[in-house]
Design a protein around this motif. Structure first.
Motif, PDB file in Angstrom:
ATOM      1  N   ALA A  43       0.829  -1.202   0.000  1.00 58.34           N
ATOM      2  CA  ALA A  43       0.000   0.000   0.000  1.00 58.34           C
ATOM      3  C   ALA A  43       0.870   1.261   0.000  1.00 58.34           C
ATOM      4  CB  ALA A  43      -0.932   0.009   1.204  1.00 58.34           C
ATOM      5  N   ILE A  44       1.956   1.240   0.738  1.00 57.69           N
ATOM      6  CA  ILE A  44       2.864   2.391   0.760  1.00 57.69           C
ATOM      7  C   ILE A  44       3.459   2.615  -0.625  1.00 57.69           C
ATOM      8  CG2 ILE A  44       5.045   3.241   1.691  1.00 57.69           C
ATOM      9  CD1 ILE A  44       4.283   1.818   4.313  1.00 57.69           C
ATOM     10  N   LEU A  45       3.852   1.547  -1.285  1.00 59.98           N
ATOM     11  CA  LEU A  45       4.411   1.657  -2.632  1.00 59.98           C
ATOM     12  C   LEU A  45       3.387   2.207  -3.626  1.00 59.98           C
ATOM     13  CD1 LEU A  45       6.809   1.085  -4.526  1.00 59.98           C
ATOM     14  CD2 LEU A  45       5.782  -1.145  -4.928  1.00 59.98           C
ATOM     15  N   ILE A  46       2.179   1.674  -3.621  1.00 59.17           N
ATOM     16  CA  ILE A  46       1.129   2.127  -4.540  1.00 59.17           C
ATOM     17  C   ILE A  46       0.784   3.591  -4.277  1.00 59.17           C
ATOM     18  CG2 ILE A  46      -1.283   1.791  -5.213  1.00 59.17           C
ATOM     19  CD1 ILE A  46       0.541  -0.373  -6.257  1.00 59.17           C
ATOM     20  N   HIS A  47       0.622   3.969  -3.024  1.00 63.85           N
ATOM     21  CA  HIS A  47       0.253   5.346  -2.698  1.00 63.85           C
ATOM     22  C   HIS A  47       1.383   6.323  -3.031  1.00 63.85           C
ATOM     23  CE1 HIS A  47      -3.693   5.108  -0.590  1.00 63.85           C
ATOM     24  NE2 HIS A  47      -3.376   3.822  -0.635  1.00 63.85           N
ATOM     25  N   SER A  48       2.624   5.918  -2.866  1.00 60.46           N
ATOM     26  CA  SER A  48       3.728   6.819  -3.221  1.00 60.46           C
ATOM     27  C   SER A  48       3.823   6.994  -4.738  1.00 60.46           C
ATOM     28  CB  SER A  48       5.044   6.324  -2.635  1.00 60.46           C
ATOM     29  OG  SER A  48       5.365   5.062  -3.153  1.00 60.46           O
ATOM     30  N   LEU A  49       3.544   5.946  -5.503  1.00 62.94           N
ATOM     31  CA  LEU A  49       3.517   6.091  -6.959  1.00 62.94           C
ATOM     32  C   LEU A  49       2.361   6.978  -7.413  1.00 62.94           C
ATOM     33  CD1 LEU A  49       4.405   2.455  -8.063  1.00 62.94           C
ATOM     34  CD2 LEU A  49       5.866   4.486  -8.151  1.00 62.94           C
ATOM     35  N   LEU A  50       1.202   6.822  -6.780  1.00 60.54           N
ATOM     36  CA  LEU A  50       0.067   7.712  -7.083  1.00 60.54           C
ATOM     37  C   LEU A  50       0.402   9.162  -6.742  1.00 60.54           C
ATOM     38  CD1 LEU A  50      -3.016   5.680  -5.814  1.00 60.54           C
ATOM     39  CD2 LEU A  50      -2.556   6.414  -8.152  1.00 60.54           C
ATOM     40  N   TYR A  51       1.040   9.365  -5.589  1.00 58.80           N
ATOM     41  CA  TYR A  51       1.430  10.709  -5.159  1.00 58.80           C
ATOM     42  C   TYR A  51       2.380  11.340  -6.180  1.00 58.80           C
ATOM     43  CZ  TYR A  51       3.326  14.375  -2.154  1.00 58.80           C
ATOM     44  OH  TYR A  51       3.724  15.582  -1.642  1.00 58.80           O
ATOM     45  N   PHE A  52       3.394  10.603  -6.600  1.00 56.51           N
ATOM     46  CA  PHE A  52       4.354  11.111  -7.573  1.00 56.51           C
ATOM     47  C   PHE A  52       3.674  11.448  -8.899  1.00 56.51           C
ATOM     48  CE2 PHE A  52       7.342  10.276 -11.069  1.00 56.51           C
ATOM     49  CZ  PHE A  52       8.253  11.288 -10.811  1.00 56.51           C
ATOM     50  N   ALA A  53       2.802  10.575  -9.367  1.00 52.57           N
ATOM     51  CA  ALA A  53       2.113  10.815 -10.639  1.00 52.57           C
ATOM     52  C   ALA A  53       1.216  12.047 -10.559  1.00 52.57           C
ATOM     53  CB  ALA A  53       1.302   9.590 -11.027  1.00 52.57           C
ATOM     54  N   LEU A  54       0.471  12.184  -9.469  1.00 53.24           N
ATOM     55  CA  LEU A  54      -0.426  13.337  -9.345  1.00 53.24           C
ATOM     56  C   LEU A  54       0.343  14.636  -9.142  1.00 53.24           C
ATOM     57  CD1 LEU A  54      -3.319  11.780  -7.268  1.00 53.24           C
ATOM     58  CD2 LEU A  54      -3.345  12.462  -9.677  1.00 53.24           C
ATOM     59  N   ILE A  55       1.452  14.596  -8.411  1.00 52.39           N
ATOM     60  CA  ILE A  55       2.291  15.803  -8.270  1.00 52.39           C
ATOM     61  C   ILE A  55       2.804  16.238  -9.634  1.00 52.39           C
ATOM     62  CG2 ILE A  55       4.597  16.520  -7.474  1.00 52.39           C
ATOM     63  CD1 ILE A  55       2.643  16.929  -5.350  1.00 52.39           C
ATOM     64  N   CYS A  56       3.258  15.293 -10.437  1.00 49.88           N
ATOM     65  CA  CYS A  56       3.743  15.622 -11.784  1.00 49.88           C
ATOM     66  C   CYS A  56       2.636  16.225 -12.635  1.00 49.88           C
ATOM     67  CB  CYS A  56       4.307  14.382 -12.463  1.00 49.88           C
ATOM     68  SG  CYS A  56       5.874  13.850 -11.765  1.00 49.88           S
ATOM     69  N   VAL A  57       1.457  15.658 -12.570  1.00 51.89           N
ATOM     70  CA  VAL A  57       0.341  16.180 -13.366  1.00 51.89           C
ATOM     71  C   VAL A  57      -0.027  17.595 -12.930  1.00 51.89           C
ATOM     72  CG1 VAL A  57      -2.134  15.902 -13.804  1.00 51.89           C
ATOM     73  CG2 VAL A  57      -0.607  13.952 -14.012  1.00 51.89           C
ATOM     74  N   PHE A  58      -0.205  17.797 -11.632  1.00 47.65           N
ATOM     75  CA  PHE A  58      -0.668  19.099 -11.158  1.00 47.65           C
ATOM     76  C   PHE A  58       0.386  20.193 -11.266  1.00 47.65           C
ATOM     77  CE2 PHE A  58      -3.913  16.677  -8.618  1.00 47.65           C
ATOM     78  CZ  PHE A  58      -4.985  17.121  -9.363  1.00 47.65           C
ATOM     79  N   LEU A  59       1.643  19.863 -11.043  1.00 46.38           N
ATOM     80  CA  LEU A  59       2.664  20.909 -11.040  1.00 46.38           C
ATOM     81  C   LEU A  59       3.308  21.128 -12.405  1.00 46.38           C
ATOM     82  CD1 LEU A  59       4.429  20.328  -7.627  1.00 46.38           C
ATOM     83  CD2 LEU A  59       2.527  21.836  -8.196  1.00 46.38           C
ATOM     84  N   LEU A  60       3.447  20.081 -13.203  1.00 53.06           N
ATOM     85  CA  LEU A  60       4.109  20.228 -14.495  1.00 53.06           C
ATOM     86  C   LEU A  60       3.122  20.411 -15.640  1.00 53.06           C
ATOM     87  CD1 LEU A  60       6.906  17.549 -14.068  1.00 53.06           C
ATOM     88  CD2 LEU A  60       7.054  20.014 -13.702  1.00 53.06           C
ATOM     89  N   ALA A  61       2.053  19.643 -15.667  1.00 60.85           N
ATOM     90  CA  ALA A  61       1.115  19.723 -16.792  1.00 60.85           C
ATOM     91  C   ALA A  61       0.078  20.818 -16.597  1.00 60.85           C
ATOM     92  CB  ALA A  61       0.426  18.376 -16.988  1.00 60.85           C
ATOM     93  N   VAL A  62      -0.516  20.892 -15.417  1.00 65.95           N
ATOM     94  CA  VAL A  62      -1.570  21.879 -15.167  1.00 65.95           C
ATOM     95  C   VAL A  62      -0.981  23.217 -14.736  1.00 65.95           C
ATOM     96  CG1 VAL A  62      -3.658  22.319 -13.819  1.00 65.95           C
ATOM     97  CG2 VAL A  62      -3.165  20.014 -14.588  1.00 65.95           C
ATOM     98  N   ARG A  63       0.201  23.181 -14.124  1.00 63.71           N
ATOM     99  CA  ARG A  63       0.920  24.391 -13.635  1.00 63.71           C
ATOM    100  C   ARG A  63       0.086  25.216 -12.659  1.00 63.71           C
ATOM    101  NH1 ARG A  63       5.197  26.376 -17.906  1.00 63.71           N
ATOM    102  NH2 ARG A  63       5.510  24.405 -18.976  1.00 63.71           N
ATOM    103  N   ILE A  64      -0.232  24.619 -11.532  1.00 64.33           N
ATOM    104  CA  ILE A  64      -0.989  25.298 -10.498  1.00 64.33           C
ATOM    105  C   ILE A  64      -0.044  26.222  -9.729  1.00 64.33           C
ATOM    106  CG2 ILE A  64      -2.237  24.978  -8.333  1.00 64.33           C
ATOM    107  CD1 ILE A  64      -3.414  22.473  -9.505  1.00 64.33           C
ATOM    108  N   HIS A  65      -0.439  27.493  -9.602  1.00 64.78           N
ATOM    109  CA  HIS A  65       0.365  28.482  -8.891  1.00 64.78           C
ATOM    110  C   HIS A  65      -0.539  29.330  -8.004  1.00 64.78           C
ATOM    111  CE1 HIS A  65       3.881  27.654 -11.327  1.00 64.78           C
ATOM    112  NE2 HIS A  65       3.105  27.707 -12.395  1.00 64.78           N
ATOM    113  N   PHE A  66      -0.089  29.609  -6.778  1.00 70.04           N
ATOM    114  CA  PHE A  66      -0.743  30.529  -5.853  1.00 70.04           C
ATOM    115  C   PHE A  66       0.296  31.546  -5.434  1.00 70.04           C
ATOM    116  CE2 PHE A  66      -3.142  26.553  -4.725  1.00 70.04           C
ATOM    117  CZ  PHE A  66      -4.317  26.917  -5.372  1.00 70.04           C
ATOM    118  N   TYR A  67       0.040  32.795  -5.686  1.00 65.86           N
ATOM    119  CA  TYR A  67       0.965  33.855  -5.285  1.00 65.86           C
ATOM    120  C   TYR A  67       0.372  34.618  -4.123  1.00 65.86           C
ATOM    121  CZ  TYR A  67       3.415  32.872  -9.602  1.00 65.86           C
ATOM    122  OH  TYR A  67       4.111  32.245 -10.599  1.00 65.86           O
ATOM    123  N   LEU A  68       1.070  34.601  -2.996  1.00 62.03           N
ATOM    124  CA  LEU A  68       0.624  35.305  -1.804  1.00 62.03           C
ATOM    125  C   LEU A  68       1.672  36.336  -1.400  1.00 62.03           C
ATOM    126  CD1 LEU A  68      -0.556  32.213   0.287  1.00 62.03           C
ATOM    127  CD2 LEU A  68      -1.953  33.749  -1.069  1.00 62.03           C
ATOM    128  N   GLY A  69       1.209  37.439  -0.908  1.00 60.44           N
ATOM    129  CA  GLY A  69       2.149  38.421  -0.395  1.00 60.44           C
ATOM    130  C   GLY A  69       2.265  39.645  -1.166  1.00 60.44           C
TER     131      GLY A  69
END
Length: 69
Positions: A43-69
């Motif tokens: 379960a740890i292995l599967i969840h870490s692979l899911l985490y890595f895949a979703l981080i790549c999708v959201f940060l590299l493909a979708v480019r989610i940015h929040f600017y504060l300050g």
């Protein structure tokens, strides 16, 4: 201004994909178990692979940015 997008996305995905907290893939007796608060090595292995895949999708493909300050 600081970009807080990666921080928020990582935090939310970490909480949602913690094995055994909300769900666990694979479960001990079924394929998916919900809220059992137990985990295994698989379960740890599967969840870490899911985490890595979703981080790549959201940060590299979708480019989610929040600017504060």
């Amino acid at each position: 201004m600081s970009d807080w997008g990666p921080v928020f996305v990582s935090l939310v995905l970490f909480v949602l994909l913690t094995p055994g907290l909300l769900f666990q893939v694979p479960g001990r007796s079924r394929v998916v178990e919900f809220g059992n608060f137990q985990t295994s090595g698989a379960a740890i292995l599967i969840h870490s692979l899911l985490y890595f895949a979703l981080i790549c999708v959201f940060l590299l493909a979708v480019r989610i940015h929040f600017y504060l300050g």
